[in-house]
Design an enzyme around this catalytic site. Structure first.
Site, PDB file in Angstrom:
ATOM      1  N   GLN A   1       5.200   8.790   6.860  1.00  0.00           N
ATOM      2  CA  GLN A   1       4.032   9.992   6.265  1.00  0.00           C
ATOM      3  C   GLN A   1       4.577  11.561   6.381  1.00  0.00           C
ATOM      4  OE1 GLN A   1       0.418   8.923   7.918  1.00  0.00           O
ATOM      5  NE2 GLN A   1       0.211   7.067   7.769  1.00  0.00           N
TER       6      GLN A   1
ATOM      7  N   ASP B   1       2.742  -0.817  12.269  1.00  0.00           N
ATOM      8  CA  ASP B   1       1.221  -1.071  11.800  1.00  0.00           C
ATOM      9  C   ASP B   1       1.174  -2.690  11.730  1.00  0.00           C
ATOM     10  OD1 ASP B   1       0.114   1.266  10.483  1.00  0.00           O
ATOM     11  OD2 ASP B   1       1.164   1.089   8.320  1.00  0.00           O
TER      12      ASP B   1
ATOM     13  N   LYS C   1       0.785  -1.236   0.285  1.00  0.00           N
ATOM     14  CA  LYS C   1       0.111  -0.160   0.145  1.00  0.00           C
ATOM     15  C   LYS C   1       0.757   1.339  -0.190  1.00  0.00           C
ATOM     16  CE  LYS C   1      -2.429   0.777   3.010  1.00  0.00           C
ATOM     17  NZ  LYS C   1      -3.861   1.634   4.618  1.00  0.00           N
TER      18      LYS C   1
ATOM     19  N   ARG D   1      -5.386   2.256  18.458  1.00  0.00           N
ATOM     20  CA  ARG D   1      -4.833   0.600  18.786  1.00  0.00           C
ATOM     21  C   ARG D   1      -4.153  -0.072  19.182  1.00  0.00           C
ATOM     22  NH1 ARG D   1      -2.400   0.724  12.202  1.00  0.00           N
ATOM     23  NH2 ARG D   1      -4.290   0.639  11.376  1.00  0.00           N
TER      24      ARG D   1
ATOM     25  N   ARG E   1      -6.986  -3.512  10.191  1.00  0.00           N
ATOM     26  CA  ARG E   1      -6.224  -3.718  10.212  1.00  0.00           C
ATOM     27  C   ARG E   1      -6.410  -4.587  12.414  1.00  0.00           C
ATOM     28  NH1 ARG E   1      -2.160  -3.451   7.411  1.00  0.00           N
ATOM     29  NH2 ARG E   1      -0.916  -1.753   7.099  1.00  0.00           N
TER      30      ARG E   1
END
Length: 452
Positions: free
Chosen positions: A176, A327, A28, A358, A403
């Site tokens: 990012q 991730d 991705k 998360r 996820r």
């Protein structure tokens, strides 16, 4: 979300042995960057193996809105005819980046030094995520932003009319943010410099060089120093996208904890800035081997073979490894629940500002499944119950996070009782073929029909 924003519950049941080959989708991170740099090149870039999850499709649509020509020729095969650095046109509509933090942050960077305006929005999850970490450095180039309280979407970005190069030290490890600054630096004169104390994934640096930009990377007293010379003419490329290690993590981890399983995942990207999960799994005692190591599209790849590993042991994951597997911590937590002893994860505060918090989401779900979890602001500890020791039998909340949903479905394959995820619809954003792929390996994962 699903069509009409209806939740899509899904249940994973234990007992099946997973066998076969898992052809996971393209990476991705690489797919986003290939579309954006293709749009900034002069001429036609051809991409093979592009991930066709919704996140990447939203980036493709955004590039069209900025004036690039983007065509899909066949599954995974795309062409992008770029407009050149500084050539973005002002879009005539709001740019909807769906669920993708990577997409919106990189696109903001790519347009921030062009004198145009663009408004960005996203889904219910993305509009809650902080954008100031990107807009703050972009303002140093001369860009202006106007968004909701707390620097959140929807947000309008006014690109700099007379951009200046910047020197920016990342306050937190973030590929990012680094990539957004480097993309903004493309249309600024002189050298834009990014300094990172901890190395993050370097797909942008690799791909920028491939497109012809001058990028240097040096280790110095301040940390890793990445310098880009602005205003290049990017050359179109023929790119082959390696298979996504973040997607490959799910069939790999499922095979490690589901009794009697053996799964091969071919062509997985093993960029050193992305392979932290696999290093950690091997330290836990996983029967995980790499075969046929090679290079594709400038990235190292190999075929992964994962076999059921009943003697997994908890480990302390080095905090310095966090950026290379940020991730993958949710699915690591699922594996840790099936290991003996404690798995300690520190320096992972970034997990609290992903598609969901998360740490909290996994902790809540694991506790519902009978697993003890401790947590703090930037750490958590999973107390493993050993092979076959997770009670399961719970419904857990995905919190609109792909996820989280996939991690609990993986855990459900090894628990004593089925685990249901309240909404698996977000999985399509990154891994649209997750369900048929896992079912093809023998996993018993089925959508639940809700009463009308």
């Amino acid at each position: 979300m699903s069509a009409g924003n209806r939740p899509q519950p899904m249940t994973a049941r234990p007992g099946a042995r997973l066998h076969g080959t898992a052809q996971v989708p393209g990476d991705k991170s690489v797919s986003h960057r290939a579309l954006i740099l293709g749009a900034l090149a002069v001429g036609e870039t051809r991409i093979d193996g592009l991930l066709e999850g919704q996140d990447v499709l939203d980036t493709a649509e955004a590039m069209r809105a900025f004036g690039a020509t983007v065509h899909r020729d066949a599954p995974g095969r795309w062409r992008v005819h770029g407009v050149g650095v500084g050539g973005f046109a002002e879009p005539g509509r709001v740019i909807d980046c769906g669920n993708s933090g990577t997409g919106v942050r990189l696109i903001m960077g790519a347009m921030a030094t062009t004198p145009i305006a663009a408004t960005f929005t996203g889904d219910a999850s993305l509009v809650k995520r902080p954008m100031a970490r990107v807009t703050d450095p972009l303002s140093l180039f001369g860009a202006q932003t106007l968004g909701r309280t707390g620097g959140r979407l929807p947000m309008t970005v006014l690109g700099a009319r007379d951009p200046v190069p910047v020197r920016y030290a990342l306050p937190v490890p973030s590929a990012q943010v680094k990539s957004a600054v480097l993309l903004a630096g493309l249309n600024a004169p002189g050298r834009t410099v990014v300094i990172e104390r901890e190395a993050t994934r370097d797909h942008s640096e690799r791909m920028l060089r491939g497109f012809g930009a001058e990028v240097t990377v040096e280790d110095g007293a301040e940390g890793r120093v990445i310098a880009l010379t602005g205003q290049p003419e990017l050359r179109p490329q023929q790119l082959s996208v390696p298979r996504d290690p973040s997607s490959g993590a799910f069939p790999v981890c499922a095979a490690l904890i589901a009794e009697g399983s053996e799964v091969r995942v071919p062509g997985v990207g093993l960029n050193p800035t992305r392979a932290g999960l696999f290093d950690t799994l091997r330290e836990m005692g996983a029967d995980l081997t790499f075969e046929n190591a090679r290079e594709e599209g400038g990235e190292p790849v190999a075929d992964l073979v994962a076999r059921f590993s009943p003697d997994l042991k908890g480990v302390e994951v080095p905090p310095a490894r966090a950026a290379s597997m940020i991730d993958e911590y949710p699915v690591l937590a699922a594996v840790a629940a099936c290991a003996e002893g404690r798995t300690v994860m520190r320096g992972v505060g970034e997990l609290r500002v992903k598609e969901s918090d998360r740490i909290d989401a996994m902790a809540e779900g694991l506790r519902a499944c009978g697993v003890t979890v401790e947590e703090g602001p930037d750490w958590w500890i999973v107390h493993g119950r050993g092979a076959g020791g997770v009670p399961g039998g719970a419904q857990v909340a995905s919190r609109l996070d792909h996820r989280i949903a996939m991690s609990f479905l993986v855990l459900g394959l090894a628990a004593r009782a089925p685990i249901t995820v309240d909404d698996a619809a977000p999985i399509v954003t990154s891994f649209p073929d997750f369900l048929p792929l896992m079912q093809g390996l023998g996993a018993v994962i089925t959508p639940e029909q809700k009463a009308a």
